[in-house]
Scaffold this motif. Structure first.
Motif, PDB file in Angstrom:
ATOM      1  N   LYS A 166       0.820  -1.210   0.000  1.00  0.00           N
ATOM      2  CA  LYS A 166       0.000   0.000   0.000  1.00  0.00           C
ATOM      3  C   LYS A 166       0.856   1.264   0.000  1.00  0.00           C
ATOM      4  O   LYS A 166       0.554   2.235  -0.715  1.00  0.00           O
ATOM      5  N   ASN A 167       1.918   1.259   0.781  1.00  0.00           N
ATOM      6  CA  ASN A 167       2.686   2.486   1.005  1.00  0.00           C
ATOM      7  C   ASN A 167       3.899   2.658   0.107  1.00  0.00           C
ATOM      8  O   ASN A 167       4.402   3.780  -0.041  1.00  0.00           O
ATOM      9  N   PHE A 168       4.388   1.574  -0.518  1.00  0.00           N
ATOM     10  CA  PHE A 168       5.622   1.657  -1.297  1.00  0.00           C
ATOM     11  C   PHE A 168       5.450   1.049  -2.685  1.00  0.00           C
ATOM     12  O   PHE A 168       6.408   0.557  -3.274  1.00  0.00           O
ATOM     13  N   ASN A 169       4.240   1.114  -3.202  1.00  0.00           N
ATOM     14  CA  ASN A 169       3.959   0.577  -4.533  1.00  0.00           C
ATOM     15  C   ASN A 169       4.554   1.497  -5.614  1.00  0.00           C
ATOM     16  O   ASN A 169       5.168   2.528  -5.325  1.00  0.00           O
ATOM     17  N   ARG A 170       4.361   1.114  -6.872  1.00  0.00           N
ATOM     18  CA  ARG A 170       4.961   1.882  -7.977  1.00  0.00           C
ATOM     19  C   ARG A 170       4.476   3.330  -7.987  1.00  0.00           C
ATOM     20  O   ARG A 170       5.261   4.261  -8.212  1.00  0.00           O
ATOM     21  N   GLU A 171       3.184   3.538  -7.748  1.00  0.00           N
ATOM     22  CA  GLU A 171       2.653   4.905  -7.743  1.00  0.00           C
ATOM     23  C   GLU A 171       3.312   5.740  -6.657  1.00  0.00           C
ATOM     24  O   GLU A 171       3.673   6.902  -6.875  1.00  0.00           O
ATOM     25  N   GLN A 172       3.470   5.157  -5.483  1.00  0.00           N
ATOM     26  CA  GLN A 172       4.126   5.876  -4.394  1.00  0.00           C
ATOM     27  C   GLN A 172       5.587   6.176  -4.735  1.00  0.00           C
ATOM     28  O   GLN A 172       6.093   7.265  -4.447  1.00  0.00           O
TER      29      GLN A 172
END
Length: 263
Positions: free
Chosen positions: A152-158
Motif C-alpha cells: 500500500k505504502n511503497f507501490n509503484r505509484e508511491q
C-alpha cells in the motif's frame, strides 16, 4: 512512576526529546527504548506502559524520539537511517554516562534497523537486546514489499511520487524522503543481527501484515543465543491490549530472569 523529561543531542546537533522512568529503589540496570517509524517515544502508548513496568521491576527506562518524529528536531523527509543511528548513539551514551548498568535495548519495528546496524560498536556498551516485530530486511519490506502494508505504502505509484516530489507519504501522514528510501537498498540489518552473539529476544505476531514474521523467525533461529516468542494471532504492533500486555510481560520477565517463561 517517577518520570522526568530529558533532552539529548546527536553528534550532528539534532535535539531529541526523551523521558526517563526511574526505578524507585536500587536499579537492576538501564533499558533504552527505540520506537518504530512514523510514531514517537510513546510508541502509541505501549512504550509508556512498558517503561512503567520496567521501573516497577527495578530498571531505569529511557525513551526518546528519533529525529523527524514527535517533538525531536529534524524534518520527516530529512530523516535517514544513518541519522537514526546517531540518535540511538546519543541515547546510549547518555545512559552509560548518567544511569547505572548493565544496559539493554528494546527496539520496536523500524527501531530494530538502527539497533542492528549499531550492534558492532555496541559490543561493550549493551549486554542484551529485545526486538518487537523487527524490520530486518529493508528490501523485502519497502523496496519490493511482500506484505499488504508495504504494498500500500511503497507501490509503484508511491515510488513515482517520491521520484517526482522528493517524498512519499506513509499511511497518508509521514513524509519519507529520497535519501532514506535509497538507504533501504544499502543496509542489511539482518546480517548484523545474526552475526551478534549477546543474549537476544525477538517477540513477533504471527499475523503481522507490515513486517515479515518468517524473516524474524528465521533470523532468530540462525542467530546464537536468541529466544523467540510468537504472539499468536497478532498483527503488527500487537493489535490488542491483551497482546500488548503479553509482549510487555514476556519482555520484562526475560530481562529479569534471562530466559523465557512458559507460554
Amino acid at each position: 512512576m517517577n518520570m522526568q523529561r530529558v533532552h539529548l543531542a546527536s553528534l550532528d546537533g539534532v535535539h531529541l526529546e526523551a523521558a526517563l522512568h526511574r526505578a524507585p529503589a536500587n536499579s537492576r540496570g538501564t533499558v533504552v527504548l527505540a520506537h518504530g517509524i512514523t510514531v514517537d517515544m510513546d510508541e502509541g502508548g505501549m512504550f509508556v506502559r512498558l517503561a512503567d513496568q520496567l521501573a516497577h521491576n527495578g530498571f531505569d527506562a529511557l525513551r526518546f524520539s528519533f529525529r523527524g518524529h514527535g517533538n525531536s528536531g529534524g524534518m520527516q523527509a530529512g530523516t535517514t537511517i544513518a541519522g537514526e543511528v546517531l540518535d540511538l548513539q546519543a541515547a546510549v551514551e547518555h545512559a552509560r554516562r548518567e544511569l547505572p548498568g548493565p544496559l539493554s535495548i528494546i527496539a520496536a519495528s523500524f527501531g530494530a534497523v538502527s539497533t542492528s546496524l549499531s550492534l558492532p560498536w555496541l559490543q561493550h556498551e549493551v549486554e542484551r537486546v529485545v526486538f518487537w516485530n523487527p524490520v530486518l530486511d529493508l528490501h523485502r519490506t519497502f523496496v519490493e514489499p511482500e506484505l499488504p502494508w508495504g504494498e500500500k505504502n511503497f507501490n509503484r505509484e508511491q515510488q513515482e511520487h517520491l521520484s517526482a516530489h522528493g517524498f512519499l507519504l506513509i499511511d497518508g501522514e509521514f513524509r519519507l524522503g529520497r535519501i532514506m528510501f535509497d538507504e533501504f537498498s544499502r543496509y542489511q540489518p539482518a546480517q548484523e543481527f545474526v552475526r551478534d552473539t549477546r543474549p537476544a529476544l525477538v517477540v513477533h505476531g504471527d499475523l503481522d501484515s507490515y513486517v515479515s514474521y518468517s524473516i524474524a523467525r528465521d533470523a532468530a533461529a540462525a542467530r546464537a543465543n536468541c529466544d523467540f516468542r510468537t504472539v499468536v494471532g497478532s498483527d503488527h504492533g500487537f493489535d490488542s491490549r491483551e497482546r500488548e500486555d503479553e509482549a510487555i510481560t514476556v519482555t520484562v520477565d526475560w530481562l529479569m530472569h534471562g530466559k523465557l517463561g512458559t507460554a
